[in-house]
Design an enzyme around this catalytic site. Structure first.
Site, PDB file in Angstrom:
ATOM      1  N   SER A 145      -9.961  -0.370   6.964  1.00  0.00           N
ATOM      2  CA  SER A 145      -9.333  -0.231   5.644  1.00  0.00           C
ATOM      3  C   SER A 145      -8.604  -1.453   5.127  1.00  0.00           C
ATOM      4  O   SER A 145      -8.196  -1.484   3.971  1.00  0.00           O
ATOM      5  CB  SER A 145      -8.364   0.957   5.643  1.00  0.00           C
ATOM      6  OG  SER A 145      -9.089   2.149   5.517  1.00  0.00           O
ATOM      7  N   LYS A 192       0.859  -1.195   0.000  1.00  0.00           N
ATOM      8  CA  LYS A 192       0.000   0.000   0.000  1.00  0.00           C
ATOM      9  C   LYS A 192       0.890   1.238   0.000  1.00  0.00           C
ATOM     10  O   LYS A 192       1.909   1.268   0.699  1.00  0.00           O
ATOM     11  CB  LYS A 192      -0.901  -0.032   1.236  1.00  0.00           C
ATOM     12  CG  LYS A 192      -1.941   1.092   1.276  1.00  0.00           C
ATOM     13  CD  LYS A 192      -2.853   0.938   2.504  1.00  0.00           C
ATOM     14  CE  LYS A 192      -3.928   1.991   2.558  1.00  0.00           C
ATOM     15  NZ  LYS A 192      -4.831   1.824   3.720  1.00  0.00           N
ATOM     16  N   SER A 221      -9.688   1.770   2.663  1.00  0.00           N
ATOM     17  CA  SER A 221      -8.806   2.504   1.793  1.00  0.00           C
ATOM     18  C   SER A 221      -7.764   1.619   1.088  1.00  0.00           C
ATOM     19  O   SER A 221      -7.205   2.022   0.077  1.00  0.00           O
ATOM     20  CB  SER A 221      -8.059   3.585   2.574  1.00  0.00           C
ATOM     21  OG  SER A 221      -7.275   2.999   3.588  1.00  0.00           O
TER      22      SER A 221
END
Lengths: 485, 96, 476
Positions: free
Chosen positions: A184, A85, A160
């Site tokens: 997330s 990420k 996210s």
């Protein structure tokens, strides 16, 4: 054989059996990325040159290890490709947080988790998309592009960590790292039909993770199966002297928790997680999962978490307050975006931040500033800190009645891109079941448990006491081994 | 709690954000909705409940006073939007 | 109208730890810009602070040495504001649970009286970086070497009423911090600096007037001058019927003027909240007791020892012990020469004078205690007279030489040869019959005149006792 469909542990088996080389694997993933990522749009930055170079180096180590019979001593992530990420600092690679603010930011250091997976020998394929600064639940808040759900390119992958979930679900990486502040990791895992684990707060170092809400953020594994989640968790846990909130506890081997047996485990069903707003197909899938556990010998108990409905408002107060402060450092002076349009220092501050941050980020900065500002602190921030205590105590109590809590991960399956962008509150409600977990700091895992009528994946969430990741992994693993396909 | 335009303008100043007319209007509405939603927490009886800054109860996490090598300046400043290679550059600010 | 001056001080002292408060970078002063830096102290995305244990220890030491209560359950808070010397856009400080609260100490004033000044609190926080003027572009440059150096902020009660009291308070506080070794207190390097909060109120009125805050004063002179300036300024405004605004001010010592930096209308709202990257601090009774037991001798104790064991006057003992460096100098020199009374006299007159004149700290005196003790020994042994001693002393300030070397080089050795002196005395007495007559008429001053004339003739090197004896012999 399609290499990109394999799990990390299957790839390892392939290395051992000489079914393919590291280069075969790395190239297979980049080929898939070439073909599919134009549509899915999971990756922001690819680390192809370095990955291919490492592939060759690692292959010779593997060859040596096989020939002298020491292959099993290589770390479990050795030569396993991974997607990261884009909010974890990776030395010499861009770390953008999917924000214009950090579009050209090249990390001067490695986050602790990155250091650890490099030491394990994992190969970083690239950095993947996310909601800007991890604020959002759909990956639509990326400043660069929206990532699509591999199951249906017209739908969101969740967020996210939507780039991570889409990369794993779309066979663009076997495993990925995500971060979870209010769901997330788990929510995108659920929406993309993969496994996502948010560890206990403090189990994984946050050093080098670009902070959203410091008291809630936690890095965790995202993978195709529970075993990979355990393997990746093993690699990233451990006390870190660079992170004051890192727990100083003995390191465990989580793969030992992969036991196909839930007999005697008490599974709590909190009625507050099955109320209004829950999609019928999700409710039915959870009902079936519960029955499955019963059939496998678990004990099902009704429990109550009365403060659940207050978790979401508490979360938005705490997370935004911390975020408003954490994001102050993006001021256009030492790094990051600086406006072209300035004469004074104040111009640099105001214009860089106004031009560099996206709409949702500004919304949360404003909200956080508001709840911390003079006159409102006690009513919102201080009050929320007290409600946090109440929520924690609520979980403590329930965990005297059961070992694991079973809930839906997300009230619905993946929705259409653009469907919830107009109303922030509607989007926030998607975090309803995941947010209490961060507030209490307990671990949670989301695993797939069926599909809705449109073929979109449904996820279920399992929760346990602080630092009880083993019981989560065991319960999740048992379900995975026994579910009807 | 009613959120007014003036509130939004004030917190935008504190946050170092410029907002145009449309944004002020939009955020005033958004914040009003979110803050009203957040109001729910007032219902929780928190008498005699302590505040938790963390989910964990750790304390006294200290570091020994031992010098570590500082960072290479070039590496540290590689992302600076404006620098002379030695220091970060700004427009004139009152210097003590 | 008569006004009463109300002064409270916030003193920032950099702690003399080896490393910064939240990272392992060195705290060394100077260094090439931005070379004592890392991701933590430059506020890189993702970097996290970890508290230096020595900072807690030093702050607790400072608290115990100033009679504060130690907060057993303490925490750190973020103070949010944008300024380019503050890389994270927040300072990590302490808001409602400072490490030390409610102490104070007595200060000695010039008239010999003492006064108690209260300390409200002492808390830990990180220092900011430094902004430098860029003469090349006319812009500003940011150097973050100082960012993250640990500070304690010592907040006094508004107990002071004059510049003299404020200076005495800072001198005493500086002394205490030096004694316990938690700060080097080098004001010229900015490691000790004071913010002065000052207001006036009509004598007899209970309510405080509006106060101003003059920031970053880094010398005793600047503290004194800025206070006197601000008193005068506020007086003039009030007497003209004007209003004092709550504002932050800056002092320019070169110009001797204060300036407004920013007014309160700019609405400081620091949005303090508990620092979520740092865990709370819990101190046990044992921890606190252990630090207390190991505190070094404090100025007050030393002062009593000087009075009782060395028979110094109370005032002298108070002045000498205020500065640890000066007091250490006194002790070392006394031990070396065995004449504490003489050392004390020299300190009270000449040493304090030269330090003030040259604006140097007592630890930076141009000679060591040992070298100074040799000067006293030369006088005590009669090798030189006291007045020649003063000359040698002046030489020692500018020349890096031992006193006996100076005496030898300049031929300042005292003449104690009676026959040599007698020859001069005979000549002087013979040349001044009027003085003899005066003396016999009862004017004692005449003796002094004759002795002085002889000393002059001997270029100050004659042994005064012998001259005195010989002149008297003549007169009788």
């Amino acid at each position: 054989m399609n290499i990109t469909k394999l799990t990390a542990h299957e790839i390892r088996d392939g290395y051992k059996n000489k079914a393919f080389t590291v280069k075969d694997v790395v190239e297979a993933f980049y080929k898939n990325i070439d073909e599919k990522d134009g549509d899915i749009k999971a990756y922001i930055t690819l680390c192809k040159d370095n990955a291919l170079k490492e592939a060759d180096e690692k292959q010779s180590i593997i060859d040596g290890a096989i020939s002298n019979g020491t292959f099993d001593e290589l770390p479990l992530l050795y030569a396993i490709p991974i997607a990261i990420k884009d909010n974890m600092n990776t030395l010499g690679v861009k770390t953008t947080c999917a924000s214009k603010m950090l579009e050209n930011f090249v990390s001067p250091y490695d986050a602790t988790v990155i250091k650890k997976i490099k030491e394990e020998g994992a190969i970083i394929l690239g950095k993947v998309n996310m909601d800007e600064f991890a604020m959002g639940g759909s990956c639509e808040n990326s400043a660069f592009f929206a990532t699509k759900n591999p199951y249906d390119l017209t739908r969101v992958p969740g967020g996210s960590s939507g780039g991570s979930s889409a990369a794993v679900a779309g066979d663009l990486a076997p495993i990925a790292l995500g971060s979870d502040t209010g769901g997330s990791i788990r929510e995108p895992a659920s929406l993309c039909g993969i496994v996502g684990l948010k560890p206990t707060y403090g189990l994984v170092s946050r050093y080098g993770l670009v902070a959203f809400a410091s008291s809630l953020d936690q890095i965790g594994p995202m993978s195709k199966d529970v075993k990979d989640a355990a393997i990746l968790l093993n690699a990233i846990v451990g006390h870190d002297e660079m992170d004051s909130t890192s727990a100083n506890i003995e390191k465990k081997d989580y793969t030992k928790a992969l036991i196909n047996d839930v007999k005697g485990i008490r599974i709590g069903i909190p009625k507050e997680f099955y109320g209004e707003g829950l999609q019928e197909e999700v409710r039915v899938a959870l009902e079936k999962a519960k029955d499955k556990y019963k059939e496998l010998g678990a004990e099902i108990v009704e429990v109550s978490l009365p403060f659940t409905k207050y978790a979401l408002p508490t979360y938005y107060v705490l997370a935004c307050a911390e975020a408003s402060s954490n994001l102050g450092r993006f001021d256009g002076i030492r790094y990051g975006y600086r406006t072209q349009n300035y004469e004074s220092l104040k111009d640099i501050y105001k214009n860089s931040r106004s031009e560099g941050f996206g709409k949702e980020v500004k919304r949360r900065i404003l909200l956080g500033t508001y709840v911390l500002s003079a006159g409102y602190y006690d009513a919102y921030y201080k009050k929320a800190q007290k409600v946090r205590t109440a929520i924690k105590e609520g979980f403590d109590k329930v965990f005297t009645e059961c070992d694991v809590i079973l809930t839906p991960t997300c009230p619905t399956t993946a929705w259409k891109i653009g469907a919830k962008t107009e109303n922030p509150l509607e989007m926030y409600l998607m975090d309803l079941y995941t947010v209490p977990v961060n507030i209490a700091g307990i671990p949670g895992i989301s695993i797939p448990c069926g599909k809705d009528n449109d073929g979109m994946p449904i996820g279920m969430q399992l929760l346990a006491k602080h630092f009880n990741e083993e019981v989560l992994l065991r319960t999740a693993y048992t379900y995975e081994m026994n579910k009807e396909v | 709690m009613d959120i007014t335009r003036k509130d939004v303008e004030h917190i935008a100043t504190l946050s170092m954000l410029n907002l145009n007319e449309e944004e002020i209007e939009g955020y005033t509405k958004d914040l009003q909705n979110i803050v009203s939603f957040a109001e729910q927490i007032q219902e929780v009886n928190t008498e005699n409940v302590a505040e938790s800054a963390f989910a964990l109860d750790a304390y006294n996490v200290f570091r020994k006073d031992e010098v570590k090598e500082s960072f290479n300046r070039d590496l540290l400043m590689q992302n600076a939007p404006s620098s002379n290679g030695v220091q970060y550059q700004l427009p004139p600010v009152i210097v003590d | 109208m008569e006004y009463e001056v109300i002064i409270g001080l916030e003193v920032h002292a950099e702690l003399s730890t080896k490393t910064k408060i939240y990272c392992g970078c060195t705290t060394e002063f100077g260094g090439d810009p931005n070379t004592h830096c890392c991701p933590v102290c430059t506020g890189m995305p993702g970097a996290l602070p970890v508290l230096n244990e020595k900072v807690v220890e030093y702050a607790v030491k400072a608290g115990l040495a100033t009679d504060c209560k130690i907060t057993k359950n303490s925490k750190q808070d973020r103070k949010n504001y944008f300024y380019p010397d503050t890389p994270r856009a927040y300072q990590i400080s302490q808001f409602d649970l400072p490490l030390c609260v409610g102490g104070g100490f007595d200060i000695t004033l010039k008239d010999g009286s003492t006064k108690h000044i209260g300390i409200t609190r002492i808390h830990i926080e990180d220092d900011a970086g430094k902004l430098n003027h860029d003469s090349y572009t006319g812009g500003t440059l940011v150097d973050l070497n100082r960012a993250g150096v640990p500070l304690i902020e010592i907040v006094s009660e508004p107990d002071m009423r004059s510049a003299e009291e404020a200076v005495a308070y800072v001198e005493k506080l500086k002394g205490i911090l030096e004694y316990i070794g938690v700060s080097d207190c080098k004001m010229q390097e900015g490691s000790l600096r004071a913010d002065v909060n000052l207001s006036l109120r009509p004598v007899g009125q209970e309510k405080f007037g509006t106060r101003t805050e003059t920031k970053n004063l880094n010398s005793f002179r600047a503290i004194e001058h800025s206070i006197n300036y601000e008193i005068q300024r506020q007086k003039e405004v009030l007497e003209a019927g004007g209003e004092i605004f709550q504002e932050t001010r800056r002092w320019d010592e070169l110009e001797g003027k204060g300036f407004v930096m920013r007014s309160k209308e700019d609405a400081d709202d620091y949005r303090y909240f508990p620092e979520p990257d740092l865990m709370p601090i819990k101190l046990t009774d044992e921890y606190i007791a252990n630090i207390k037991e190991n505190l070094p001798e404090l100025p007050e104790v030393r002062k009593q020892r000087y009075i009782q064991e060395l028979n110094l006057p109370e005032y002298d003992a108070g002045i000498i012990t205020t500065s640890k460096a000066l007091s250490d100098f006194f002790e070392d020199a006394s031990k070396e020469c065995g004449n504490p009374k003489a050392v004390s006299n020299w300190i009270m007159t000449d040493i304090i004078r030269i330090a003030r004149e040259n604006d140097i700290d007592y630890k930076d005196l141009p000679f060591t205690a040992k070298r100074f003790a040799s000067l006293i020994k030369l006088i005590d042994s009669g090798t030189i007279s006291n007045s020649i001693g003063k000359k040698v002393f002046e030489e020692m300030i500018s020349e890096n030489k031992e006193p006996d070397e100076i005496v030898k080089e300049k031929g300042l050795m005292q003449i104690s040869d009676e026959s040599a002196i007698k020859e001069v005395v005979d000549r002087i007495v013979a040349a001044n019959p009027q003085s003899i007559a005066d003396y016999k008429a009862g004017k004692d001053r005449a003796l002094g005149f004759l002795v002085g004339q002889c000393m002059k003739e001997l270029k100050g090197k004659g042994n005064p006792q012998i001259i005195n004896k010989l002149v008297l012999e003549h007169l009788q």
